[in-house]
Design an enzyme around this catalytic site. Structure first.
Site, short mmCIF file in Angstrom:
data_model
loop_
_atom_site.label_atom_id
_atom_site.label_comp_id
_atom_site.label_asym_id
_atom_site.label_seq_id
_atom_site.Cartn_x
_atom_site.Cartn_y
_atom_site.Cartn_z
CE1 TYR A 81 -8.99 22.12 -33.17
CE2 TYR A 81 -9.67 22.40 -30.89
CZ TYR A 81 -9.05 22.90 -32.02
OH TYR A 81 -8.50 24.14 -32.01
CD GLU A 95 -7.51 26.23 -29.66
OE1 GLU A 95 -8.21 25.33 -29.11
OE2 GLU A 95 -7.50 26.41 -30.89
#
Length: 390
Positions: free
Chosen positions: A98, A140
């Site tokens: 990310y 997640e």
């Protein structure tokens, strides 16, 4: 939650950012892959990069997330992000990635919006990005924790390759080691990773078409795309006895365990998730009212014809309606329509097939009185519908 400082800036700049996302996202991917070519090896799909679908999906999801935050600044739209999170976990996306995405995405934003961007605008969009990223990471982490193991990829041995309609094959696999196996739910998929012609690893997601609750087998059915990278390898180069890598099962469009009427509306290879749901109804019993609607080019093309027709026959009161582009006696001619069908207003509906097909059937279902909240759809590949693409 979106801060009071950022909200007016995002609201004011969203139309501009949205209009330029078509340039921002290709710029971003070009920068990221130049710096990190390893991300194309077993993670990002070259095909979806080449046809632009991944860029459209990313642009739409960011714009959609920002729009939701403006409408409800105190609420993170986790349901909207769930499908993305399931796809991410099936590929093994990690937290550090990310940060990589943020770096090159905001470099691209700065370049494409150089004429208007200010430090304040950049800060506001940074807040949006990390609100989205942190929400995805939370989902997640929860999905990873639900698995029976802590691995991203596991070796599975192909024990059968069964022809299943025109250009389709059903793959039956058994575990190749002693890694604990997660029991799947009807409608879920696995990511499959194989080396393609130039040796690069590429992944694709395939819905489980049967035996979802098994810990000894995985079964999925694929249609060969002669212009693709992965399905021709699976069909032509991967043989019985070979070992390939599979992810744990993921997917948020799963068949519910209720007792109300259920309608499956599918076209082509989109029948695979519905086939697993039908098989679960047979295995688990029950007396739900079931209506199966399917559309195909012709009878020979239907990948799971024998499995689905036998399962319909095994369910008391289940009905099957079939539409064929090439007419055959006893079946509807042409494209699927809900007109004239007796569809219970309290039915749950599961739709899967090409995007135009799904949009048309969803609109018809809503016009027939089925609430939109009870209509579930599954998209193969980047979710351009979720992203708001036309």
């Amino acid at each position: 939650m979106l801060s009071e400082k950022s909200r007016p800036l995002i609201s004011a700049t969203l139309p501009l950012v949205g209009s330029r996302m078509g340039a921002i996202t290709p710029n971003f991917y070009s920068r990221m892959f130049a710096a990190h070519p390893e991300l194309l090896d077993g993670l990002f799909s070259r095909a979806n990069q080449g046809n632009g679908e991944q860029q459209k999906a990313l642009a739409g999801s960011i714009a959609g997330f920002a729009t939701a935050l403006i409408a409800n600044p105190d609420v993170i739209p986790e349901q909207m992000l769930s499908r993305i999170a399931h796809k991410h976990t099936s590929l093994g996306i990690t937290e550090d990635q990310y940060q990589i995405v943020y770096k090159y995405l905001f470099e691209a934003i700065a370049e494409e919006l150089a004429d208007v961007i200010t430090a304040e605008i950049a800060e506001a969009w940074t807040e949006v990005y990390w609100l989205m990223a942190d929400a995805l990471l939370k989902i997640e982490r929860g999905l990873y924790a639900l698995q029976a193991n802590d691995k991203i990829w596991m070796p599975w041995t192909i024990v059968e390759k069964i022809p299943a309609g025109t250009d389709c094959i059903t793959f039956v696999l058994e575990p190749a080691d002693d890694t604990p196996v997660t029991v799947a739910r009807p409608g879920q998929f696995v990511s499959v990773k194989v080396p393609v012609s130039d040796g690069l690893l590429q992944c694709r997601q395939y819905s489980l078409s049967a035996a979802v609750d098994s810990t000894t087998h995985r079964i999925f059915t694929t249609k060969r795309d002669d212009g693709g990278e992965v399905s021709p390898v699976l069909h032509n180069a991967i043989n019985v006895g070979d070992v390939i890598e599979l992810s744990n099962p993921y997917g948020d469009v799963t068949f519910d365990d209720g007792d109300g009427p259920v309608v499956f509306a599918t076209a082509g290879i989109g029948c695979t998730p519905s086939a697993s749901a039908l098989r679960s109804l047979v295995d688990n019993g029950g007396d739900r009212e079931v209506l199966v609607l399917h559309a195909e080019k012709n009878l020979e093309a239907w990948a799971l014809r024998e499995q689905m027709t036998s399962d319909v026959d095994a369910i008391d009161g289940a009905q099957l309606q079939l539409w064929l582009e090439e007419p055959a006696d006893g079946f509807h001619k042409g494209f699927m329509t809900l007109e004239g069908l007796d569809i219970p207003a309290d039915a749950s509906m599961y739709v899967c097939g090409p995007l135009p097909f799904m949009k048309a059937i969803r609109n018809q279902a809503i016009n027939a009185g089925i609430p939109s909240t009870k209509i579930h759809y599954e998209v193969f590949g980047p979710d351009l519908w979720l992203a708001g693409a036309n």
